[in-house]
Each structure stands twice: as C-alpha cells, then as structure tokens.
Design an enzyme around this catalytic site. Structure first.
Site, PDB file in Angstrom:
ATOM      1  N   TYR A   1      -3.511  16.083   0.384  1.00 26.18           N
ATOM      2  CA  TYR A   1      -2.874  14.381   0.517  1.00 26.18           C
ATOM      3  C   TYR A   1      -1.850  14.498   1.886  1.00 26.18           C
ATOM      4  CZ  TYR A   1      -1.381   9.712   0.230  1.00 26.18           C
ATOM      5  OH  TYR A   1      -1.239   7.493   1.038  1.00 26.18           O
TER       6      TYR A   1
ATOM      7  N   SER B   1       2.828   8.010   5.253  1.00 25.78           N
ATOM      8  CA  SER B   1       3.024   8.323   4.015  1.00 25.78           C
ATOM      9  C   SER B   1       4.573   8.781   3.787  1.00 25.78           C
ATOM     10  CB  SER B   1       2.006   8.552   3.131  1.00 25.78           C
ATOM     11  OG  SER B   1       2.818   8.948   1.871  1.00 25.78           O
TER      12      SER B   1
HETATM   13  N1  LIG Z   1       0.251   3.028  -2.527  1.00 30.51           N
HETATM   14  C1  LIG Z   1       1.139   3.314  -2.379  1.00 30.51           C
HETATM   15  O1  LIG Z   1       1.925   2.985  -3.245  1.00 30.51           O
HETATM   16  C2  LIG Z   1       0.683   4.052  -0.813  1.00 30.51           C
HETATM   17  C3  LIG Z   1       2.114   4.631   0.295  1.00 30.51           C
HETATM   18  C4  LIG Z   1       1.819   5.503   1.385  1.00 30.51           C
HETATM   19  C5  LIG Z   1       0.903   5.496   1.380  1.00 30.51           C
HETATM   20  N2  LIG Z   1      -0.670   4.506   0.808  1.00 30.51           N
HETATM   21  C6  LIG Z   1      -1.533   4.332   1.986  1.00 30.51           C
HETATM   22  O2  LIG Z   1      -1.830   3.123   2.132  1.00 30.51           O
HETATM   23  C7  LIG Z   1      -3.196   3.381   2.006  1.00 30.51           C
HETATM   24  C8  LIG Z   1      -3.792   1.802   1.329  1.00 30.51           C
HETATM   25  O3  LIG Z   1      -3.982   2.210   0.513  1.00 30.51           O
HETATM   26  P1  LIG Z   1      -3.238   1.481  -0.930  1.00 30.51           P
HETATM   27  O4  LIG Z   1      -2.061   1.894  -1.622  1.00 30.51           O
HETATM   28  O5  LIG Z   1      -3.079  -0.277  -0.918  1.00 30.51           O
HETATM   29  O6  LIG Z   1      -4.832   1.723  -1.815  1.00 30.51           O
HETATM   30  P2  LIG Z   1      -5.998   1.341  -2.790  1.00 30.51           P
HETATM   31  O7  LIG Z   1      -5.789   0.073  -3.180  1.00 30.51           O
HETATM   32  O8  LIG Z   1      -6.688   2.965  -3.412  1.00 30.51           O
HETATM   33  O9  LIG Z   1      -7.156   0.627  -1.281  1.00 30.51           O
HETATM   34  C9  LIG Z   1      -7.294   2.149  -0.251  1.00 30.51           C
HETATM   35  C10 LIG Z   1      -8.483   0.874   0.795  1.00 30.51           C
HETATM   36  O10 LIG Z   1      -9.039   2.108   1.055  1.00 30.51           O
HETATM   37  C11 LIG Z   1     -10.457   1.906   1.008  1.00 30.51           C
HETATM   38  N3  LIG Z   1     -11.306   2.618   1.383  1.00 30.51           N
HETATM   39  C12 LIG Z   1     -10.943   4.994   0.422  1.00 30.51           C
HETATM   40  N4  LIG Z   1     -11.847   5.072   0.963  1.00 30.51           N
HETATM   41  C13 LIG Z   1     -12.278   4.900   1.984  1.00 30.51           C
HETATM   42  C14 LIG Z   1     -13.536   5.285   2.640  1.00 30.51           C
HETATM   43  N5  LIG Z   1     -14.066   6.641   2.390  1.00 30.51           N
HETATM   44  N6  LIG Z   1     -14.085   4.353   3.649  1.00 30.51           N
HETATM   45  C15 LIG Z   1     -13.848   3.513   3.793  1.00 30.51           C
HETATM   46  N7  LIG Z   1     -12.767   3.109   2.925  1.00 30.51           N
HETATM   47  C16 LIG Z   1     -12.045   3.376   2.182  1.00 30.51           C
HETATM   48  C17 LIG Z   1     -10.199   1.562  -0.321  1.00 30.51           C
HETATM   49  O11 LIG Z   1     -11.691   0.705  -0.060  1.00 30.51           O
HETATM   50  P3  LIG Z   1     -13.131   1.023  -0.802  1.00 30.51           P
HETATM   51  O12 LIG Z   1     -13.137   1.688  -1.960  1.00 30.51           O
HETATM   52  O13 LIG Z   1     -13.505   0.134  -1.087  1.00 30.51           O
HETATM   53  O14 LIG Z   1     -14.155   1.538   0.171  1.00 30.51           O
HETATM   54  C18 LIG Z   1      -9.036  -0.085   0.159  1.00 30.51           C
HETATM   55  O15 LIG Z   1      -9.523  -0.832   0.451  1.00 30.51           O
HETATM   56  C19 LIG Z   1      -3.806   4.254   2.122  1.00 30.51           C
HETATM   57  O16 LIG Z   1      -3.543   4.776   3.615  1.00 30.51           O
HETATM   58  C20 LIG Z   1      -2.795   4.930   1.183  1.00 30.51           C
HETATM   59  O17 LIG Z   1      -2.211   6.222   1.616  1.00 30.51           O
HETATM   60  C21 LIG Z   1      -0.607   3.777  -0.208  1.00 30.51           C
END
Ligand SMILES: NC(=O)c1ccc[n+]([C@@H]2O[C@H](COP(=O)([O-])OP(=O)(O)OC[C@H]3O[C@@H](n4cnc5c(N)ncnc54)[C@H](OP(=O)(O)O)[C@@H]3O)[C@@H](O)[C@H]2O)c1
Length: 275
Positions: A153, A140
């Site tokens: 985070y 991130s």
């Molecule tokens: N969106 C942004 O702007 C952004 C920016 C920087 C980094 N990121 C990173 O990108 C990655 C994906 O996030 P996203 O933005 O796509 O958000 P998201 O739609 O909330 O996706 C998060 C994913 O992680 C899974 N997850 C959460 N807790 C879990 C657990 N205990 N065990 C297994 N799976 C788990 C969720 O699935 P379940 O709930 O089904 O378990 C979901 O598939 C994350 O690492 C996040 O930190 C996102």
C-alpha cells in the site's frame, strides 16, 4: 455563485467512504457529477438520493486497465468535458512482506497506481490544449513514509506521489493542475474491505481508523483545499503532523514507526497534541 456550481466532476471511487462523502457535498453545491466504482447498485442508490441533480452512473473497475480509455471517453462526453477528476479508488493489504503473495501486491499496485495512471493517459490524449482540468489523487500518510505491514500500500502511494509530482512539473502552465490529497485516519471501510497477504478479505476495521475523522469532515477539508488551489495537503486529525515530524526528524520518526506504528502515532497525537 458557489465555487462548485456547474463544475463537471468525475469521481472514481465514489461508492463509499471519502468518495461517497465528496459526491454528497458536491451535489449539494451544484456540481454535475459522473460517479464510478465497481459496486453499481450502491452508485444507483446514491444517485436515487438526489433525483433532480445531474448525476451519471458509470461503473468502472480500475483494475481492468483495458477498459479505462473507453470509460474516460464516456465520462468526458456526459457533460461535454470535465473540470475535476478525483482518482480516489483505493484498496489496502495489511500483512508482513514475507507473508504477502506477489499477486496480491500487484493487485494493490494495479488499483492504487496503474489505474490512476491509465485514466490520466486517456485524459491527456483527448484533452483540448489550454482548457483547465484538475486531477485530484488520493494519496496517504503512507505515501510519505513506510509503515510495517503496509509495504504494498505504501509502495503504491509513494509511486503516486512521485509520478504525479513529475507530471505536474512536466505540464506546468498547460492548464492541467495536479493535486495530491493526503488523508490522515478517516473512519471508512478501507481496512474492512482490505486484504490480508493471502488475498482473503480482512473484514476488520483498524482501531486508528475507528477513532478517525468522519468522511464528511474529510471531504469538506479536501474541497476547501482544492478551492484554495493547494497542490498537496493533508486532511485529518493531529496525525497529520507526522508528515512534518518525518521531514524534520526522520530518525525519530523511523524509531516511532518501527513497531506497532499506528498505536505509537496515536500516542504521539495524545502526548504532543492533546487529542
Ligand atoms: N480511510 C483512510 O483513513 C484513508 C487514509 C489515507 C488514504 N485513503 C485513501 O482514500 C481513498 C478512498 O478510500 P476510503 O477510505 O474512502 O475507503 P473506502 O470506503 O473503502 O472507499 C474505497 C473506494 O474505492 C473503490 N474501489 C476499490 N477498488 C476499486 C476498483 N478496483 N475499481 C473501482 N473502484 C474501486 C471502492 O468502490 P467499489 O468497492 O464499489 O469498487 C470505494 O468507492 C483510497 O484511495 C484510500 O487509499 C484513505
């Protein structure tokens, strides 16, 4: 033949957002997938959208470290090995340090840092020497600099950066490739599903993310970076330049993010980069 055809890919954090977009694009590009997250019905729904494509559902909760070795073995067995593992599962907590319970901070570390570490250890234990394997960690912007109300985070993502940079250096030349992907502001439910300091669900989409890049565009950017063999890269709008700004002018960046950082970064985007 396309780059991803017949690649054996395990995506952890595949049920929504960036992970789900990766699934959809990879399957269309001929990859064989194992898809994991906690939400099994969502994973099954995703699989049913591609009935004739190789896709195995493997429910995983990365917070439960005791099962991760078995789950990793299962993911490796499905297609007789793995070429790419996306350790993408993540959760946020948004609150002041003073108002955030230690257990909530531990939970964030368990999911964002110790989960990927535990899976990586299981992979390293069983890996045949010399066979190429790519680990893709989702970091991130807050893996690069601290942001108010995102301490746990940011801590978990900084830890990922340091740990996996070290692993990359340790295993250089062994066929293990470590990639750190840094998404900018991506329009997903990460902040909706995220927590407040007392552990309750936030339920709110952060404004910077609501204005952010579509997950599909982000996923395509991630795959392009991997196809080019990049070890670390940022995918996002002009907020991606804050990494460079922080490196060149750390004092200025610290002043910018001291209060209401996302609003300020958005202003910088508009002012400097015209978006
Ligand atoms: N969106 C942004 O702007 C952004 C920016 C920087 C980094 N990121 C990173 O990108 C990655 C994906 O996030 P996203 O933005 O796509 O958000 P998201 O739609 O909330 O996706 C998060 C994913 O992680 C899974 N997850 C959460 N807790 C879990 C657990 N205990 N065990 C297994 N799976 C788990 C969720 O699935 P379940 O709930 O089904 O378990 C979901 O598939 C994350 O690492 C996040 O930190 C996102």
């Amino acid at each position: 033949m396309g780059f991803w055809v017949h690649k054996r890919v395990w995506i952890v954090g595949a049920s929504s957002g960036i992970g789900e977009a990766l699934v959809r694009i990879l399957v269309e590009n001929g990859a064989s997938l194992v898809i994991s997250a906690r939400n099994e019905p969502k994973l099954r729904e995703l699989k049913s959208a591609f009935p004739s494509s190789p896709m195995e559902v493997l429910p995983v909760d990365v917070e439960d470290h005791s099962v991760l070795s078995c789950k990793t073995d299962r993911a490796s067995e499905v297609y007789g090995g793995l070429d790419y593992v996306f350790l993408n599962a993540g959760m946020t907590v948004r609150d002041l340090v003073a108002d955030t319970a230690l257990d909530v901070e531990r939970k964030i570390m368990d999911i964002n840092f110790w989960g990927p570490v535990a899976i990586t250890k299981a992979i390293l234990k069983n890996r045949s020497p010399g066979s190429p394997l790519h680990l893709v960690l989702t970091s991130s912007l807050s893996g690069k600099y601290g942001v108010p109300k995102l301490a746990a985070y940011a801590g978990s993502k900084h830890a990922l950066q340091g740990y996996f940079d070290s692993l990359r250096a340790e295993t250089h030349g062994s066929g293990l490739f470590v990639h750190l992907v840094i998404p900018g502001f991506i329009r997903t439910n990460i902040t909706v599903a995220g927590l407040r300091g007392d552990g309750s669900r936030s339920g709110k989409m952060q404004a910077a993310l609501a204005d952010g890049m579509e997950p599909e565009v982000c996923a395509r950017g991630i795959l392009r970076g991997l196809e080019r063999g990049r070890e670390e890269f940022v995918v996002g709008g002009s907020e991606r330049f804050t990494v460079l700004l922080n490196r060149i002018f750390p004092g200025m960046m610290k002043r910018l993010i001291r209060s209401n950082p996302l609003q300020r970064i958005k202003k910088v985007k508009r002012g400097f980069f015209g978006t």
